[in-house]
Design a protein around this motif. Sequence first.
Motif, PDB file in Angstrom:
ATOM      1  N   THR A  13      -1.173  -0.937  -4.321  1.00  0.00           N
ATOM      2  CA  THR A  13      -2.425  -0.206  -4.131  1.00  0.00           C
ATOM      3  C   THR A  13      -2.152   1.223  -3.677  1.00  0.00           C
ATOM      4  OG1 THR A  13      -3.284  -2.297  -3.291  1.00  0.00           O
ATOM      5  CG2 THR A  13      -4.716  -0.388  -3.058  1.00  0.00           C
ATOM      6  N   GLY A  14      -2.477   2.172  -4.526  1.00  0.00           N
ATOM      7  CA  GLY A  14      -2.353   3.581  -4.142  1.00  0.00           C
ATOM      8  C   GLY A  14      -3.641   4.028  -3.472  1.00  0.00           C
ATOM      9  N   VAL A  15      -3.533   4.594  -2.285  1.00  0.00           N
ATOM     10  CA  VAL A  15      -4.742   5.026  -1.568  1.00  0.00           C
ATOM     11  C   VAL A  15      -4.623   6.483  -1.134  1.00  0.00           C
ATOM     12  CG1 VAL A  15      -5.319   2.728  -0.691  1.00  0.00           C
ATOM     13  CG2 VAL A  15      -3.828   4.192   0.655  1.00  0.00           C
ATOM     14  N   GLU A  16      -5.756   7.063  -0.831  1.00  0.00           N
ATOM     15  CA  GLU A  16      -5.812   8.422  -0.282  1.00  0.00           C
ATOM     16  C   GLU A  16      -5.071   8.463   1.051  1.00  0.00           C
ATOM     17  OE1 GLU A  16      -8.259  11.280  -0.457  1.00  0.00           O
ATOM     18  OE2 GLU A  16      -8.245  10.895  -2.613  1.00  0.00           O
ATOM     19  N   LEU A  17      -4.517   9.596   1.367  1.00  0.00           N
ATOM     20  CA  LEU A  17      -3.729   9.711   2.594  1.00  0.00           C
ATOM     21  C   LEU A  17      -4.524   9.296   3.845  1.00  0.00           C
ATOM     22  CD1 LEU A  17      -0.980  10.500   3.750  1.00  0.00           C
ATOM     23  CD2 LEU A  17      -1.841  12.804   4.042  1.00  0.00           C
ATOM     24  N   THR A  18      -5.798   9.744   3.892  1.00  0.00           N
ATOM     25  CA  THR A  18      -6.589   9.408   5.085  1.00  0.00           C
ATOM     26  C   THR A  18      -6.821   7.895   5.189  1.00  0.00           C
ATOM     27  OG1 THR A  18      -8.417  10.116   3.724  1.00  0.00           O
ATOM     28  CG2 THR A  18      -7.885  11.504   5.599  1.00  0.00           C
ATOM     29  N   VAL A  19      -7.040   7.252   4.037  1.00  0.00           N
ATOM     30  CA  VAL A  19      -7.238   5.801   4.038  1.00  0.00           C
ATOM     31  C   VAL A  19      -5.934   5.117   4.451  1.00  0.00           C
ATOM     32  CG1 VAL A  19      -7.819   3.820   2.591  1.00  0.00           C
ATOM     33  CG2 VAL A  19      -8.954   6.007   2.203  1.00  0.00           C
ATOM     34  N   MET A  35       0.855  -1.198   0.000  1.00  0.00           N
ATOM     35  CA  MET A  35       0.000   0.000   0.000  1.00  0.00           C
ATOM     36  C   MET A  35       0.885   1.240   0.000  1.00  0.00           C
ATOM     37  SD  MET A  35      -2.618   1.040   3.048  1.00  0.00           S
ATOM     38  CE  MET A  35      -1.415   1.361   4.317  1.00  0.00           C
ATOM     39  N   TYR A  36       0.479   2.241  -0.779  1.00  0.00           N
ATOM     40  CA  TYR A  36       1.252   3.494  -0.757  1.00  0.00           C
ATOM     41  C   TYR A  36       0.307   4.676  -0.885  1.00  0.00           C
ATOM     42  CZ  TYR A  36       0.725   3.500  -5.849  1.00  0.00           C
ATOM     43  OH  TYR A  36       0.196   3.502  -7.115  1.00  0.00           O
ATOM     44  N   ASP A  37       0.813   5.841  -0.521  1.00  0.00           N
ATOM     45  CA  ASP A  37       0.033   7.075  -0.625  1.00  0.00           C
ATOM     46  C   ASP A  37       0.054   7.504  -2.086  1.00  0.00           C
ATOM     47  OD1 ASP A  37      -0.873   9.671  -0.659  1.00  0.00           O
ATOM     48  OD2 ASP A  37       0.715  10.482   0.623  1.00  0.00           O
ATOM     49  N   LYS A  38      -1.114   7.539  -2.700  1.00  0.00           N
ATOM     50  CA  LYS A  38      -1.119   7.724  -4.149  1.00  0.00           C
ATOM     51  C   LYS A  38      -0.696   9.120  -4.601  1.00  0.00           C
ATOM     52  CE  LYS A  38      -6.049   8.567  -4.900  1.00  0.00           C
ATOM     53  NZ  LYS A  38      -7.241   7.955  -5.454  1.00  0.00           N
ATOM     54  N   THR A  78       7.150   9.501  -5.480  1.00  0.00           N
ATOM     55  CA  THR A  78       8.340   8.691  -5.208  1.00  0.00           C
ATOM     56  C   THR A  78       7.921   7.302  -4.735  1.00  0.00           C
ATOM     57  OG1 THR A  78       9.463  10.713  -4.576  1.00  0.00           O
ATOM     58  CG2 THR A  78      10.516   8.666  -3.924  1.00  0.00           C
ATOM     59  N   MET A  79       6.952   7.265  -3.818  1.00  0.00           N
ATOM     60  CA  MET A  79       6.455   5.975  -3.334  1.00  0.00           C
ATOM     61  C   MET A  79       5.890   5.158  -4.490  1.00  0.00           C
ATOM     62  SD  MET A  79       4.278   6.335   0.121  1.00  0.00           S
ATOM     63  CE  MET A  79       4.699   7.420   1.446  1.00  0.00           C
TER      64      MET A  79
END
Lengths: 539, 315
Positions: free
Chosen positions: A413-419, A384-387, A391-392
């Motif tokens: 999986t790129g997710v929203e920061l809050t998620v 999982m990474y912050d989309k 860099t991530m």
Amino acid sequence: MFASKGKKLLQGLLVLLVISMVAAGCSSNNTEKSADAGGAQATKTITMAWPRDIGPMNPHLYNPSQLLAQSMIYEPLVSYQDGKLVPALAESWTLSPDGKVYTFKIRSNVKFSDGTAFTAQLVKKNMDAVLHNKKLHTWLGMIPLIEKTEALDDTTFRLTLTESYYPALYDLAVVRPVRFLGEAGFPEDGDTSKGVKSPIGTGPWVLSEYKKDEAATFTPNPYYWGDKPKVDKVVVKVIPDAETRVLSFEKGDLDLIYGEGLISYDAYKELESTGKYVTKLSEPIATRNLVLNTMNAKLADLKVRQALSMGFNKEAMVEGVTLGLEEKADNILPPNLPYTNIKVTPVKYDVEQAKALLDEAGWKLPSGVDVREKDGQKLELELMYDKADQTMKAMAETLQAEWAGIGVNLKITGVELTVYIQRRKANEFDMNFYSTFGAPYDPHSFMTAVVQPGYGVSDTLAALPMKAAIDKKIKAAMATTDDKARTELFGSVLTTLQEQSSILPISYIKQMAVYRDNVAEFKFPSNRDEYPLHGTKKN
Amino acid sequence: MGVYIGKRVLAIIPILLFSSLLMFVMIRVGPVDPAEAYLAAAHIQPDDEVLAAKRHEFGLDQPLLTQYVQSVGRLLRLDFGHSYLSNMPVWGEVAQKLPATLQLASASIVLALVVSIPLGVLAAIYKNRLVDHVIRVFAYIGACVPVFWIGYLLMFFISVKLEWLPVEGRGSVQHLILPSITLALWLIAIYARLLRTTVLEELKEAYVRYARARGIKERVILYKYVLRIAIAPLITGLGINLGKLLTGAIIVEQVFSWPGFGRYFIEAIINRDIPVIQCYIMLSVCVIAGSNLIADLLQLFLDPRIARKGRASQG
């Protein structure tokens, strides 16, 4: 009739254009054309850019007050420099043998920017204002442990903790919330969580001009007790867009670009390649790690974690993704921080060895398939990474490709920061990225994350057979007043964590600075959140 | 005509209600919990106790229907709550930032009209000749290239290379030029093409032939008769495009560090500042609905047959 109407409409529009232009002209604040343009002017100004307005400059609160302005106006009791704690507003301090009582000798020649004296009573008043809203600040380990604050006389301040906690002094060195506001800056009821009257501090700078969302001008504090700033003015322009910051710098409107993520790696390289400017990278400030969750049955196996660690070319990935602006990391915490300089055997990129380890762990690659299997299960994992973090994202894609080569199917999986934060808190992931905090927060903040659940580290280490022993050592290290014992305890914890390969160091994050050649004596600050404007000169 | 106007004005109410409902639902079903967003913006560790207290304070523990009715009630009173980030009333902050945005938008509209009208007419007069081709290529580029990219190009050539104008900021007429050109460019592109088409159509009309037959000069025919009719669709277009102008302004304000409402909105999105986002959406809906209404009414004023048609179709 229509003709005259059309004409009138056009006339009306023209009038509107003229009015809006004139209005623009009238509202001109004659934004300081930085003195550097002429070069001959007596006023020496450093103009820099910041993505956001400096905010209300409340020393005891966070967003939207910006660390930049807070660190220019307010000062700490002790300061962090080159890995050590040095006197700031406190010229000395003593610690009781049980590690609970800190007694500070307050510098007597210090004045606030309004000319009033800085006293132990004001240290107490500020500290109490912070404690009045304890809930806001519990992330700082020292705050919940404060039992008592006392001003013994004008220059003696005593802080009593409920238990021994060595990072207390490091916590006092951070930019917020424990910095000091002058008496006249306090609101009537003393509750600074609702706002401050005016930003009166003891720091080297005062805010002298301010246009919200546009620019802030700082000039030297006439009452400053330490070395005077070497320039007459610092103008901080609010430029939210990274590309615009670069263009503005190229045009000559800015003298200095400094700050994390303020410009892209590409832009830094581009500016460097012109040969016209000074470009600098700091020492490592933090490590970008990859966390492998041992609570996942597949990752609970040390051999699998070691195979993953060996199975990608770290050096090539860091060089490729960050254009060499981050550095390949072998340590979980940068070795230039206190207690972190341990001997580490770097993990070598070895695909064959990685495959052999996976075979040993029982993950076999049947002929004709790409993904390894064991007991009917495939070796599939999710990263999982912050989309929003490019860099991530690029690193995640590289890992996906690299591990495919050793028979691991990585889903990214790129997710929203809050998620991202929610899932991390709930420990719902196989892997994710984890950056350490930097000075003056580490190593103790990282160690807290290893002990306490909810920060995305402790829970992921739960399946390690020696987790309880690690926690015990960390707690002992936090409480002891013996520096040597702490060095040993932290060293042992870090060595174990390195060997367990559940936290894989990837790269050291560095700060970037780009400036024109008339800026001199620029030095990266040791504290990640401080800004290097005090000693900087302008020729 | 009065009935028509009344109906059109009343039709805005369900649009607003529907928008507020949609917004309410989106915020509730989205992955972001407003209480958590608040704590994140304020940099507070969201432990369960603090979260529960915030949820109660925001009324998030009430039944959904109650929450919705309450939120509509607040919106009607123009109470958009307090910004999670600054803790200041959203409406007050918006009011501070609106003048900058209005200045940018009005300068862009005026610029768009002042430039696109001559371009459209020229393209029509010189149909299929070099001038026409050049204008059409320009319009094509203006309509296709992203706004932010145009902004960067202008900055690079006009400000950095030629040093004619400032790169960013607000404060003088010079500061207004590049952002308003950037924002106006796609409007110019659309209007020049629209005007070219309508002028060419009008030139085929019978009244032009009669005018020519009566020996009226071509220039007079064009400016006195054709243009005044051909300009009318631009006004409708303007009404429709005002919403797009608002979204364009967000990007332009960000690129040129223009301290307006759009930039405020971007920051709100980054910080999950829900009250600000709500305020922005509701205002946008009002502007779009309002400008469409005004455009329709202007059309009605220019061509009263519309209202009669409306009445006739209702029998």
